[in-house]
Design an enzyme around this catalytic site. Sequence first.
Site, mmCIF file in Angstrom:
data_model
loop_
_atom_site.group_PDB
_atom_site.id
_atom_site.type_symbol
_atom_site.label_atom_id
_atom_site.label_comp_id
_atom_site.label_asym_id
_atom_site.label_seq_id
_atom_site.Cartn_x
_atom_site.Cartn_y
_atom_site.Cartn_z
ATOM 1 N N GLY A 174 23.941 47.714 0.284
ATOM 2 C CA GLY A 174 25.288 47.188 0.501
ATOM 3 C C GLY A 174 26.124 47.348 -0.753
ATOM 4 C CD GLU A 217 18.724 53.126 -2.151
ATOM 5 O OE1 GLU A 217 19.732 53.803 -2.429
ATOM 6 O OE2 GLU A 217 17.567 53.498 -2.395
ATOM 7 C CB CYS A 265 26.423 54.722 0.157
ATOM 8 S SG CYS A 265 25.071 55.604 0.913
HETATM 9 P P1 NAD Z 1 28.000 44.126 1.962
HETATM 10 O O1 NAD Z 1 27.536 44.054 0.564
HETATM 11 O O2 NAD Z 1 29.213 43.362 2.345
HETATM 12 O O3 NAD Z 1 26.841 43.609 2.932
HETATM 13 C C1 NAD Z 1 25.560 44.239 2.966
HETATM 14 C C2 NAD Z 1 24.512 43.271 3.463
HETATM 15 O O4 NAD Z 1 24.270 42.271 2.483
HETATM 16 C C3 NAD Z 1 24.917 42.505 4.734
HETATM 17 O O5 NAD Z 1 23.805 42.413 5.583
HETATM 18 C C4 NAD Z 1 25.308 41.144 4.189
HETATM 19 O O6 NAD Z 1 25.186 40.092 5.116
HETATM 20 C C5 NAD Z 1 24.313 40.985 3.052
HETATM 21 N N1 NAD Z 1 24.687 40.043 1.983
HETATM 22 C C6 NAD Z 1 25.903 39.891 1.412
HETATM 23 N N2 NAD Z 1 25.845 38.976 0.415
HETATM 24 C C7 NAD Z 1 24.564 38.532 0.359
HETATM 25 C C8 NAD Z 1 23.880 37.566 -0.432
HETATM 26 N N3 NAD Z 1 24.506 36.867 -1.386
HETATM 27 N N4 NAD Z 1 22.565 37.361 -0.205
HETATM 28 C C9 NAD Z 1 21.911 38.055 0.742
HETATM 29 N N5 NAD Z 1 22.504 38.959 1.540
HETATM 30 C C10 NAD Z 1 23.819 39.202 1.360
HETATM 31 O O7 NAD Z 1 28.174 45.677 2.304
HETATM 32 P P2 NAD Z 1 28.790 46.378 3.610
HETATM 33 O O8 NAD Z 1 30.272 46.224 3.618
HETATM 34 O O9 NAD Z 1 28.011 46.007 4.824
HETATM 35 O O10 NAD Z 1 28.413 47.912 3.317
HETATM 36 C C11 NAD Z 1 29.161 48.778 2.521
HETATM 37 C C12 NAD Z 1 28.561 48.945 1.137
HETATM 38 O O11 NAD Z 1 27.203 49.352 1.233
HETATM 39 C C13 NAD Z 1 29.236 50.026 0.328
HETATM 40 O O12 NAD Z 1 29.395 49.573 -0.991
HETATM 41 C C14 NAD Z 1 28.250 51.187 0.376
HETATM 42 O O13 NAD Z 1 28.361 52.119 -0.678
HETATM 43 C C15 NAD Z 1 26.957 50.471 0.357
HETATM 44 N N6 NAD Z 1 25.875 51.285 0.865
HETATM 45 C C16 NAD Z 1 24.992 51.826 -0.027
HETATM 46 C C17 NAD Z 1 23.969 52.651 0.426
HETATM 47 C C18 NAD Z 1 23.019 53.277 -0.541
HETATM 48 O O14 NAD Z 1 22.006 53.771 -0.077
HETATM 49 N N7 NAD Z 1 23.267 53.285 -1.829
HETATM 50 C C19 NAD Z 1 23.832 52.907 1.794
HETATM 51 C C20 NAD Z 1 24.735 52.325 2.677
HETATM 52 C C21 NAD Z 1 25.752 51.508 2.191
#
Ligand code: NAD
Length: 513
Positions: free
Chosen positions: A243, A265, A299
């Site tokens: 995320g 990631e 990402c």
């Molecule tokens: P996000 O960070 O808002 O959420 C991702 C996940 O984390 C969700 O399931 C959310 O509920 C959970 N989460 C959030 N805060 C948390 C906490 N404090 N404790 C535990 N869990 C928590 O991201 P998003 O908007 O869903 O996705 C987009 C982001 O993900 C972009 O920054 C993208 O680059 C990244 N991403 C990275 C990869 C990689 O492989 N590097 C792959 C896909 C997406």
Amino acid sequence: AATFGIESALKQLGLKDINEGTSTGSTNFSSGDIIESYSPVDGKLIGKVKATTKEDYAKVMQAATSAFKTWRTTPAPLRGEIVRQFGDKLREKKEALGKLVSYEMGKSYQEGLGEVQEMIDICDFAVGLSRQLHGLTMHSERPGHRMYEQYHPLGVVGIISAFNFPVAVWAWNTALAWICGDVCVWKPSEKTPMCGVACQNIAAEVFAANGLPEGICNLINGDYAVGEMMTKDTRIPLISATGSTRMGKIVAKEVAGRLGNTLLELGGNNAIIVTPDADIKMTVIGAVFGAVGTAGQRCTSTRRLIIHESMYDKVKDAVVSAYNQLRIGNPLDENNHVGPIIDKDAVKMYQNALEKVVAEGGNIVVEGGVLEGEGYESGCYVKPAIAEAENSFEIVQHETFAPILYLLKYSGTIENALDIQNGVAQGLSSAIMTNNLREAEHFLSVQGSDCGIANVNIGTSGAEIGGAFGGEKETGGGRESGSDAWKVYMRRQTNTINYTTELPLAQGIKFNL
Ligand code: NAD
């Protein structure tokens, strides 16, 4: 309006209007508040999923820790056989699941199918790996001693995933974790909960058909607060979180506080360097697909084009003319190139970013904007935009998860382009377009790209299962999927066996009794 067979896909995936916990092969005890899932494609309600309460979570962990005792003693190749069957089930459900991914997340149907194909590929990879969880043997300095190291399963692996790859990222983790002997608890994004239930239903069929206990594959639903139940839980030795960097920093701190392990990631800020020796046609295909594919919500999406001044106008004109041909609309309709972004909050972030780049002195060369009218009722369709900018702009330094591409100019040598490319906090994916061997090798060398992924004559987006996937710096440093990423899901143990009647001490130490 055409429904593109969504109703029948939902049925095939065992999805109901309200999805709550069942106890038929599927460990999902969710009984809490309702999470509604609306499609960014047409704004309609897809279905409802019940969130996981504290009491539900306690039951899930009870099932998981108890199932681990059975699963860890199942020989790895037999665990591989279960993953093989899971891959077959995915082949059967590929169209239905691909359609749901497209409808709930908004990526094109082709990309939805591609995501399911990645799940199938990682299953194949994991099946082979289940017979190759190799340790090492080494020579002991003591006579009559044998020394080796072996890998054991870790236990319960917590998986937290993002909305943009609502099914594949789970499979990347779980297929490897399963063959390693771990059990998994998955919290999908609260923005794509139906994809989570669909995957759980597919896996549950396989586990039930093989008479395996509940608790090897677990689903929990909800937002960050449900994720926190796992990050704080000392029974979970590894949290694999995908995320935003913002989320990763919180999760890393929480898990490190209890000395648990994380596989992170996180966000990217990926660039393609276009050198004087670049093939323009390949550059345009790579850059445009990289920037507008999945509506800029990968990402690995291309966010920055770093173009040599001698090529700048040519590349700019070619990319702008390609953008003018893009068709934006329902992603289930294969005639469209670009679908919606995930929700109205994301639309706001996109609009803010465009305002900010102008305020910082940027120059818009392809106008953005939110589309309205027939087919765009969800309010989530935006025009892919291009702005000429400077790498030092605050907005360029940040990942905006939307289709905005920044054009940056460099002069002189490849070193200057690399300073720009590496001059951001993130380090996920990077690419160079060149037919010049010296430039290509320099880019891949120790003085070159500082990213986890560095490509030559390919864009930044997309990944193949065989290679380890992940990035450096604020991308989090994790590697998953291919290569030796499996080692993260296991604990290493070094063993020394003495088969003599003497007990010599190491380093020649004498201890006479
Ligand atoms: P996000 O960070 O808002 O959420 C991702 C996940 O984390 C969700 O399931 C959310 O509920 C959970 N989460 C959030 N805060 C948390 C906490 N404090 N404790 C535990 N869990 C928590 O991201 P998003 O908007 O869903 O996705 C987009 C982001 O993900 C972009 O920054 C993208 O680059 C990244 N991403 C990275 C990869 C990689 O492989 N590097 C792959 C896909 C997406």
